[in-house]
Design a protein around this motif. Sequence first.
Motif, short mmCIF file in Angstrom:
data_model
loop_
_atom_site.label_atom_id
_atom_site.label_comp_id
_atom_site.label_asym_id
_atom_site.label_seq_id
_atom_site.Cartn_x
_atom_site.Cartn_y
_atom_site.Cartn_z
N SER A 65 -43.42 -22.31 39.80
CA SER A 65 -43.38 -22.56 38.37
C SER A 65 -43.38 -24.06 38.11
CB SER A 65 -42.12 -21.93 37.75
OG SER A 65 -40.96 -22.61 38.21
N SER A 66 -43.26 -24.44 36.84
CA SER A 66 -43.27 -25.86 36.48
C SER A 66 -41.92 -26.53 36.69
CB SER A 66 -43.70 -26.03 35.02
OG SER A 66 -42.82 -25.33 34.15
N GLY A 67 -40.91 -25.76 37.08
CA GLY A 67 -39.60 -26.34 37.33
C GLY A 67 -38.48 -25.35 37.10
N SER A 68 -37.24 -25.78 37.36
CA SER A 68 -36.10 -24.87 37.28
C SER A 68 -35.91 -24.30 35.88
CB SER A 68 -34.83 -25.59 37.73
OG SER A 68 -34.59 -26.74 36.91
N GLU A 69 -36.30 -25.06 34.84
CA GLU A 69 -36.14 -24.56 33.48
C GLU A 69 -37.05 -23.37 33.19
OE1 GLU A 69 -34.17 -25.30 30.65
OE2 GLU A 69 -32.95 -26.11 32.27
N SER A 70 -38.09 -23.20 34.01
CA SER A 70 -39.03 -22.10 33.79
C SER A 70 -38.70 -20.87 34.63
CB SER A 70 -40.46 -22.56 34.12
OG SER A 70 -40.86 -23.56 33.20
N ALA A 71 -37.71 -20.96 35.53
CA ALA A 71 -37.30 -19.80 36.29
C ALA A 71 -36.77 -18.73 35.33
CB ALA A 71 -36.23 -20.18 37.31
N TYR A 72 -36.94 -17.47 35.67
CA TYR A 72 -36.58 -16.43 34.70
C TYR A 72 -35.09 -16.37 34.40
CZ TYR A 72 -34.87 -12.74 37.92
OH TYR A 72 -34.15 -12.00 38.82
N PRO A 73 -34.17 -16.68 35.34
CA PRO A 73 -32.75 -16.67 34.94
C PRO A 73 -32.43 -17.72 33.87
CG PRO A 73 -32.95 -16.47 37.33
CD PRO A 73 -34.31 -16.84 36.81
N THR A 74 -33.05 -18.89 33.97
CA THR A 74 -32.82 -19.93 32.96
C THR A 74 -33.37 -19.52 31.61
OG1 THR A 74 -32.97 -21.62 34.70
CG2 THR A 74 -33.14 -22.37 32.43
N GLN A 75 -34.58 -18.96 31.61
CA GLN A 75 -35.16 -18.50 30.36
C GLN A 75 -34.33 -17.34 29.78
OE1 GLN A 75 -39.32 -18.65 29.61
NE2 GLN A 75 -39.81 -19.14 31.74
N LEU A 76 -33.82 -16.49 30.64
CA LEU A 76 -32.97 -15.39 30.19
C LEU A 76 -31.72 -15.93 29.50
CD1 LEU A 76 -32.22 -12.35 30.14
CD2 LEU A 76 -31.17 -12.70 32.40
N GLU A 77 -31.12 -16.95 30.06
CA GLU A 77 -29.93 -17.55 29.45
C GLU A 77 -30.21 -17.99 28.02
OE1 GLU A 77 -26.79 -20.20 31.53
OE2 GLU A 77 -28.21 -21.60 30.60
N HIS A 78 -31.35 -18.68 27.81
CA HIS A 78 -31.70 -19.14 26.47
C HIS A 78 -31.96 -17.96 25.53
CE1 HIS A 78 -31.71 -23.01 28.21
NE2 HIS A 78 -32.94 -23.03 28.67
N MET A 79 -32.65 -16.94 26.02
CA MET A 79 -32.98 -15.79 25.17
C MET A 79 -31.73 -15.00 24.79
SD MET A 79 -36.51 -14.38 26.86
CE MET A 79 -37.89 -15.48 27.15
#
Length: 245
Positions: A65-79
């Motif tokens: 991916s483009s970086g750790s912010e794009s990993a699905y756990p990080t995106q899940l946290e925001h969502m």
Amino acid sequence: MPRPAARFALLIALLLAAAPGQATPCGAPDDLIEPVPLPATAAAIKAGALPVLVVGSASVAGPGSSGSESAYPTQLEHMLARTFPGTRVEVMAQGGRGMTATDHLSIIRAALRQRPRALVLWQAATVEAVRGADIGEMTNALQDGAERIRAAGGDLIFLDPQWSRFLRANADVEAYRDALRAAAAATGAGLLSRYELMGAWAEAGTVDVERAPRELKVVEVDKLNRCLAESLTEMIAGGVREARP
């Protein structure tokens, strides 16, 4: 082959579509999102703090991916934070390349000794399927982990293997998926089928990492991670609704 200017325009368009904070129209067939009641998660949200543990192999860190912010756990946290405003959401991801369910069990034991987790997301069976590992050993680890999570007052959702044409052609994936479904049914855990979701997205042309051009692989992986996070958010929200009176 598209001209350089056209290829650049396509890349920019896809990057914008996958950018954090922008909606990605992933879609998921209704029958692939089957919530189970998540009482511990609902109680944690009511209390204002939702600690989530994600365990798995390499994909929890978002390789490609483009970086750790794009990993699905990080995106899940925001969502989840947007879905449950006023709740402090903390998603911690642990795992690594080549880890099996037995390795994950050690991570879960250590994490639960440190602090309770309202929700554990456990992706399993990909490494076992690739290696042709013993299904009974995997099942024992899954059931042991599920019992420990329940005893610690948490909810559990399993995620089955990632879908790929290569894996489908070269491994007995269905045997491991069957074992994971049986473990979920036996322990009362939820099950999100990454395998069927990714296959449906590839068939629909929504996201297909395997067939993406090399220069767009990163964009496609980012989009896949976002689609997975969206599906998990939908399943968790449904489980919270089912747990509330």
